[in-house]
Design a protein around this motif. Structure first.
Motif, mmCIF file in Angstrom:
data_model
loop_
_atom_site.group_PDB
_atom_site.id
_atom_site.type_symbol
_atom_site.label_atom_id
_atom_site.label_comp_id
_atom_site.label_asym_id
_atom_site.label_seq_id
_atom_site.Cartn_x
_atom_site.Cartn_y
_atom_site.Cartn_z
ATOM 1 N N ILE A 85 0.847 -1.194 0.000
ATOM 2 C CA ILE A 85 0.000 0.000 0.000
ATOM 3 C C ILE A 85 0.879 1.239 0.000
ATOM 4 N N HIS A 87 0.700 5.274 0.283
ATOM 5 C CA HIS A 87 -0.276 6.235 0.807
ATOM 6 C C HIS A 87 0.445 7.394 1.470
ATOM 7 N N ILE A 121 -8.753 -0.770 4.379
ATOM 8 C CA ILE A 121 -8.085 -1.021 3.105
ATOM 9 C C ILE A 121 -8.179 -2.507 2.763
ATOM 10 N N HIS A 137 1.562 -2.517 4.844
ATOM 11 C CA HIS A 137 1.159 -1.124 5.073
ATOM 12 C C HIS A 137 2.009 -0.611 6.221
ATOM 13 N N HIS A 170 -3.459 4.439 -2.276
ATOM 14 C CA HIS A 170 -4.646 4.921 -1.572
ATOM 15 C C HIS A 170 -4.666 6.439 -1.657
ATOM 16 N N SER A 172 -6.388 9.096 -0.536
ATOM 17 C CA SER A 172 -7.365 9.292 0.533
ATOM 18 C C SER A 172 -8.117 10.610 0.439
ATOM 19 N N TRP A 203 -1.133 12.445 -2.616
ATOM 20 C CA TRP A 203 -0.326 11.266 -2.943
ATOM 21 C C TRP A 203 0.774 11.593 -3.943
ATOM 22 N N MET A 222 -7.015 3.131 -5.110
ATOM 23 C CA MET A 222 -8.066 3.070 -4.103
ATOM 24 C C MET A 222 -8.454 4.492 -3.722
ATOM 25 N N LYS A 224 -10.949 7.536 -1.640
ATOM 26 C CA LYS A 224 -11.171 7.997 -0.271
ATOM 27 C C LYS A 224 -12.071 7.053 0.518
ATOM 28 N N PHE A 226 -12.277 3.887 0.236
ATOM 29 C CA PHE A 226 -11.647 2.561 0.260
ATOM 30 C C PHE A 226 -12.150 1.637 -0.840
ATOM 31 N N LEU A 228 -11.978 0.422 -4.877
ATOM 32 C CA LEU A 228 -10.960 0.356 -5.920
ATOM 33 C C LEU A 228 -11.516 0.882 -7.241
#
Length: 632
Positions: A85, A87, A121, A137, A170, A172, A203, A222, A224, A226, A228
């Motif tokens: 992951i 992020h 996630i 992660h 991710h 987010s 990101w 992915m 905000k 969660f 995909l």
């Protein structure tokens, strides 16, 4: 959970240095000298109960349990499919990570974030990945309060992302509507803003996530919530989709500036402002060497919580045999160490970077307009061909390389891009006629090839159509009797006839016309107001030629400086064999990129190039997307 329990939670997760960890794969103890590979799964989401011997981490707010596995790094790669992951850290978690003394003040809230986010996630991933898999992660996988263990993992992160079944980014702060707008917006404005919204994601702003992307084979997004993103090829990356969509919109609007104005560039990002991240990722996937200068250009404007982490990411991209622990604690010297290591591997890009002494301190407006792209330091693109002569050696820390000695600078004339348009610049450059005379072939080679970087033969082919050659002679003759105030129509015709003001000349490096490219990106490559037209005389045949030079020392008199070309070397925005330096009094005073060979005189010479460190990284902390669009 009260504060005492929260602090105990973090001590167990991030600083359990007294634990004797045993590998879940081979059953052997994991030495403190080895990189720890810690992954996890969520108990309720697993298909079987085979792994219940793992360490359990309750997530009471979600009524879940996280199962944590410890392995040797090699055992992880052999044992199980895992997803890495990428992020951006939650600000509270990042603050606690580096300010352990704050644990008693905010540990409870942060503990919930650290447990819940990885758990959510994992849940989101199960919609795409059936069966058992694990997740890496860094909230869970990196003991943040064990410096020695953490540093070993940080050095292994490029390999962890390269070996992963997939990387999931991710984002987010991005919702599905931004992707919907980019792909099928109701209007061109909607599409452009969808593209810009994605570029604005935090990101893209970080050093670590940029490096992780460059090392990832397959990438999935992915959001905000969660979920995909679907409907995009894994190897046709997010970056390629962004750039392709943006290029379509630029073409529809006839020029890039209209599309950039539409999204309020300066407050919002467009794809080119993300830097050479896509180029570096593609080269990594192909197994091609990534240059020091490109890696620096990618990372220097991105943000990082601990400045020293910049070097972990830099080393992860250029793939030297150095580690961060081997680097000097002085950041400038550390940059030189990495640069020397790259030069030993025949990467000469550090020699062509603009040193700090030749740059202006970047102001807020410049940083905002360039985004995360460090234009001033390199901006020459990827390496197309290697130098003819390999194997640089070092003398007192400076590289010694084989070059072609071109000659000495006889005179020069300043070129100030800040005082006019590409058209005005072309009128100025047409005065090369003073050095070439009325000979069309010499004029085309000097102006078309050496100053505008275009193919000499293709320009001559274009001039041979119709009666252009006759008209060209007439126009050149007319220039000699004109002042700069009344030669505009003549130079307009010359530019069009040579294909410099339009896109009739094929060019696979830029969609711009040669005049547009030199007026824009060429200005950056030649350091704007530091550029000069320099006459160089070959010391053997005494032939003169004119070249465009970026002066690295604005106060230096370049007269008498010796010019040296690096045979064979070509970057994306240089010509083969056209790149080199002017040396004077043992230092580089100028750099050129389009000085193609002019005579066949033998002139190989081994020279020592003084190596100066590039500027220290200057992160762009502006938060894009926080302001209103310019036309709202």
């Amino acid at each position: 959970m009260d504060q005492t329990d929260a602090i105990l939670f973090f001590n167990n997760l991030w600083s359990a240095s007294n634990k004797q960890l045993v590998c879940n794969h081979c059953g052997e103890q994991i030495s403190s000298e080895e990189a720890l590979a810690r992954t996890f799964a969520v108990k309720s989401q697993m298909d079987t109960d085979e792994k219940l011997s793992a360490e359990e981490l309750p997530v009471p707010t979600l009524s879940e349990k996280i199962l944590i596995y410890h392995r040797h790094l090699g055992c992880l790669f052999d044992a199980t499919p895992y997803i890495a992951i990428s992020h951006v850290w939650h600000e509270q978690v990042a603050d606690l990570q580096y300010r352990r003394d704050k644990a008693a003040l905010c540990a409870d809230d942060v503990a919930n974030i650290v447990r819940e986010v990885p758990c959510r996630i994992y849940r989101g991933l199960t919609t795409t990945f059936p069966g058992d898999f694990e997740v890496w992660h860094d909230y869970i996988s990196v003991p943040q309060w064990q410096p020695s263990v953490k540093s070993q993992i940080m050095e292994a992160i490029p390999q962890i992302f390269r070996q992963a079944l997939r990387t999931v980014a991710h984002l987010s702060d991005i919702e599905a509507r931004s992707f919907d707008a980019m792909r099928e917006g109701a209007s061109p404005e909607g599409v452009c803003r969808g593209i810009s919204d994605i570029c604005n994601s935090k990101w893209f702003s970080r050093v670590w996530t940029a490096m992780e992307l460059t090392q990832s084979c397959d990438l999935q997004i992915m959001l905000k919530d969660f979920s995909l993103i679907e409907g995009h090829s894994l190897d046709y990356s997010l970056l390629e989709e962004l750039f392709t969509s943006w290029d379509v919109q630029v073409a529809n609007h006839a020029n890039a500036h209209a599309a950039e104005q539409m999204v309020g560039m300066g407050h919002n990002l467009v794809p080119w402002q993300l830097g050479p991240i896509g180029m570096i990722r593609v080269q990594n996937l192909r197994g091609t060497r990534n240059m020091f200068a490109s890696a620096y250009e990618l990372l220097a404007r991105r943000c990082v919580t601990v400045p020293r982490d910049f070097f972990y990411s830099l080393l992860g991209i250029v793939k030297t045999d150095l580690t961060e622990a081997k680097l000097s604690l002085d950041n400038r010297e550390a940059l030189l160490q990495v640069a020397r290591n790259c030069i030993k591997q025949d990467d000469l890009s550090p020699l062509f970077m603009t040193p700090e002494s030749a740059q202006r301190e970047p102001d807020e407006l410049t940083l905002k307009s360039d985004g995360y792209l460090d234009l001033c330091t390199f901006a020459m693109g990827c390496e197309f061909t290697f130098p003819t002569f390999r194997g640089a050696r070092f003398d007192s820390g400076d590289p010694v390389i084989m070059t072609e000695r071109i000659g000495e600078a006889q005179c020069f004339r300043r070129v100030d891009w800040t005082k006019g348009t590409a058209k005005v610049l072309f009128e100025f450059i047409c005065h090369t006629l003073e050095y070439t005379g009325l000979a069309i072939d010499a004029f085309v080679e000097t102006l078309g090839s050496r100053l505008y970087g275009q193919n000499h033969e293709k320009i001559l082919e274009r001039l041979s159509e119709g009666d252009r050659l006759c008209q060209m002679l007439s126009k050149l003759d007319a220039i000699s009797g004109k002042t700069s105030d009344d030669m505009g129509d003549i130079t307009d015709w010359i530019a069009d006839a040579m294909g410099l003001s339009n896109k009739s000349l094929e060019n696979d490096t830029t969609p711009l016309s040669p005049m547009e490219f030199l007026g824009g990106h060429g200005s950056t490559l030649h350091l704007c107001g530091r550029a000069a037209l320099v006459v160089v005389k070959c010391s053997s045949c005494l032939e003169n030629f004119l070249t465009l030079v970026a002066l690295l020392d604005s106060g230096a008199n370049i007269y008498g400086a010796r010019a040296y070309r690096v045979p064979g070397l070509r970057y994306q925005f240089t010509l083969e064999g056209g790149a080199g330096f002017f040396l004077q009094d043992g230092r580089i005073v100028g750099r050129f990129i389009w000085a193609i060979p002019t005579c066949s005189c033998p002139k190989l010479e081994e020279i020592k190039i003084p190596l100066t460190p590039p500027p220290l990284p200057c992160p762009n902390n502006y938060r894009y997307g926080q302001q209103q669009q310019s036309n709202e």
